[in-house]
Design an enzyme around this catalytic site. Structure first.
Site, PDB file in Angstrom:
ATOM      1  N   ASP A  11       0.851  -1.192   0.000  1.00 47.12           N
ATOM      2  CA  ASP A  11       0.000   0.000   0.000  1.00 47.12           C
ATOM      3  C   ASP A  11       0.890   1.246   0.000  1.00 47.12           C
ATOM      4  O   ASP A  11       2.023   1.211   0.462  1.00 47.12           O
ATOM      5  CB  ASP A  11      -1.001  -0.011   1.161  1.00 47.12           C
TER       6      ASP A  11
ATOM      7  N   GLU B  83      -5.576   3.526   3.913  1.00 50.05           N
ATOM      8  CA  GLU B  83      -6.004   4.146   5.169  1.00 50.05           C
ATOM      9  C   GLU B  83      -7.476   4.532   5.146  1.00 50.05           C
ATOM     10  O   GLU B  83      -8.118   4.583   6.187  1.00 50.05           O
ATOM     11  CB  GLU B  83      -5.146   5.384   5.484  1.00 50.05           C
TER      12      GLU B  83
HETATM   13 ZN   LIG Z   1      -2.485   2.588   8.956  1.00 50.10          ZN
HETATM   14 ZN   LIG Z   2      -0.912   0.524   7.307  1.00 50.57          ZN
END
Ligand SMILES: [Zn+2]
Ligand SMILES: [Zn+2]
Length: 461
Positions: A120, A190
């Site tokens: 990510d 997130e």
């Molecule tokens: Zn996080």
């Molecule tokens: Zn994370």
């Protein structure tokens, strides 16, 4: 539990020969694995200084969720340079203003399974206070147009850097494996909507659909050089709900002419505390938090509505559904009890775009990779860690259990720091803290070594 009642047969010559061959095959496989481990370690050590430089530059230039333009472009360039075919700008969000910065690098290397590895890419609106020379001082506008500080406070910069390291190792060791490797840069973890945005944009029609998906996450609970494994449920589902409690407004001195939504909201909040305590089995994990309550403008006015924002967590889908239903039932019943008419009952809604499924690490996959990690990192450096009620959207790539997935934790702080925290009782800053500071070299090294070993195992010839 049942036990197999087989006959115990004496070992004949054929059995002995087969056992010897099997032992030889296992020995050869593990010798080949050890050879690969040595090659991986050599390649990582050769590359590490450059990767740490890359990491520090990325750490200083974080981008918020759904704004990962530069991070994504740089990762795409690195994957291309390592020989991967790149598809970028993947991701479709419900709001057209949000651009999709997801990308994949694909390396086709003969017949065999397809392995997806995710990193990510997004950062958080946190003001960095680590004092590190490469600390972020960046400020940017959030979705609402408000200027906020930005920091890689969850260590996704470690993940991106490690993915580049894995990309290079796997490209250089192409003769050791067969199959298709898909390296994926995910935006908006997130905000829990990046994986869904990529899938919505036809990810699995545009790339070879994976047979297995892996990810890693750095953390501050285990020391550098170690990884943590959680077989089975590892992270919870997260569900956001709103309850708009409606009343009848009026003067604070004349409650008889009003229906007070503040008292009604308070009643609902207290009754909601009974859902986990009295309706869910003690053997099932669940959390129901009323995180915000907003209502009223002045002390002598009875307002006509109060808004509650809730967060629900569980591992099992049926527990999640039970809690959602309970919130609606309790809210409605409390309002009826307070004498609210049918057309002024609470409006209860689930925010579907902000839902994260539970992360369930496939037990068989975890069991298969554990000895591989132990061989690559040392048996003492592979630990079992308990599940958490935090959430992640990586589980989405597993399509509700159709594709086995595993996310493992990578230790990011030194053993000395952990020992000091134990001595003083002051916890090490965790992910999302303005002081979160994984130690770059050993964290990135362990991440690449572990992930490459897992990839070579899953794609071995
Ligand atoms: Zn996080
Ligand atoms: Zn994370």
């Amino acid at each position: 539990m049942t036990h197999a009642r087989g006959r115990i047969r004496p070992a004949g010559p054929l059995t002995v020969l087969l056992a010897a061959l099997a032992a030889l095959a296992t020995g050869l496989a593990s010798a080949a694995g050890a050879d690969s481990d040595a090659d991986v370690a050599r390649l990582v050590d050769h590359d590490l200084a450059g990767l740490v430089t890359y990491y520090k530059a990325l750490h200083a230039a974080p981008e918020l969720s759904r704004q990962e333009a530069q991070t994504s472009a740089q990762l795409a360039a690195e994957l291309r340079a390592a020989g991967y075919e790149v598809i970028d700008h993947i991701g479709r969000y419900p709001a057209p203003a949000h651009k999709g910065y997801g990308l994949v690098g694909v390396l086709r290397n003969g017949p065999g399974p397809t392995l997806l590895i995710r990193a990510d890419m997004d950062a958080l609106p946190v003001l960095e206070k680590t004092g590190l020379p490469y600390a972020s001082t960046k400020r940017t506008k959030n979705d609402a147009g408000v200027e906020v500080p930005v920091m890689h406070a969850c260590g996704h910069d470690i993940h991106v850097t490690s993915l580049i390291g894995v990309a290079r190792v796997m490209a250089k060791l192409k003769d050791r494996w067969s199959g298709t490797l898909v390296l994926l840069g995910q935006p908006a973890e997130e905000t829990i909507d990046g994986a869904a945005a990529m899938l919505r944009d036809g990810l699995y029609e545009r790339i070879p659909k994976p047979d297995v998906a892996l990810a890693l996450h750095d953390m501050s609970m285990t020391p550098t050089g170690t990884i943590g494994l959680t077989p089975g449920f590892a992270l919870a589902t997260s569900t956001q709900m709103d309850v708009l409690v409606r009343g009848v407004g009026g003067h604070g001195s004349k409650p008889e002419d009003a229906k007070d939504p503040v008292v009604l909201a308070a009643n609902i909040i207290m009754q909601l505390q009974t859902v986990v305590a009295r309706e869910i089995s003690p053997f099932d994990q669940a959390v129901l938090t009323v995180g915000t309550i907003h209502g009223g403008t002045k002390r002598n006015i009875i307002p006509d509505e109060v808004k509650l924002e809730l967060n629900l967590r569980s591992y099992k889908e049926e527990v999640r559904q039970h809690m959602i239903d309970a919130v609606a039932r309790i809210s409605r019943a409390a309002a009826l009890g307070a004498g609210m008419p049918e057309d002024r009952l609470p409006v209860v809604s689930v925010i579907e775009d902000e839902y994260a499924p539970a992360l369930r690490n496939d037990p068989a996959l975890t069991a298969r990779l554990r000895p591989v990690f132990e061989r690559a990192l040392g048996a003492d450096n592979v630990r079992e860690v308990p599940p958490e009620m935090g959430s992640e959207d990586f589980g989405r790539f597993g399509l509700d259990g159709k594709i086995p997935v595993l996310m493992f934790w990578v230790g990011g702080v030194t053993a000395e720091t952990l020992a000091e925290a134990k001595r003083t009782g002051i916890p090490v800053p965790s992910n999302h803290s303005p002081l979160f500071a994984p130690v770059p070299e050993p964290t990135i090294r362990t991440a690449i070594v572990a992930m490459s070993a897992a990839a070579l195992e899953l794609l071995h010839k």
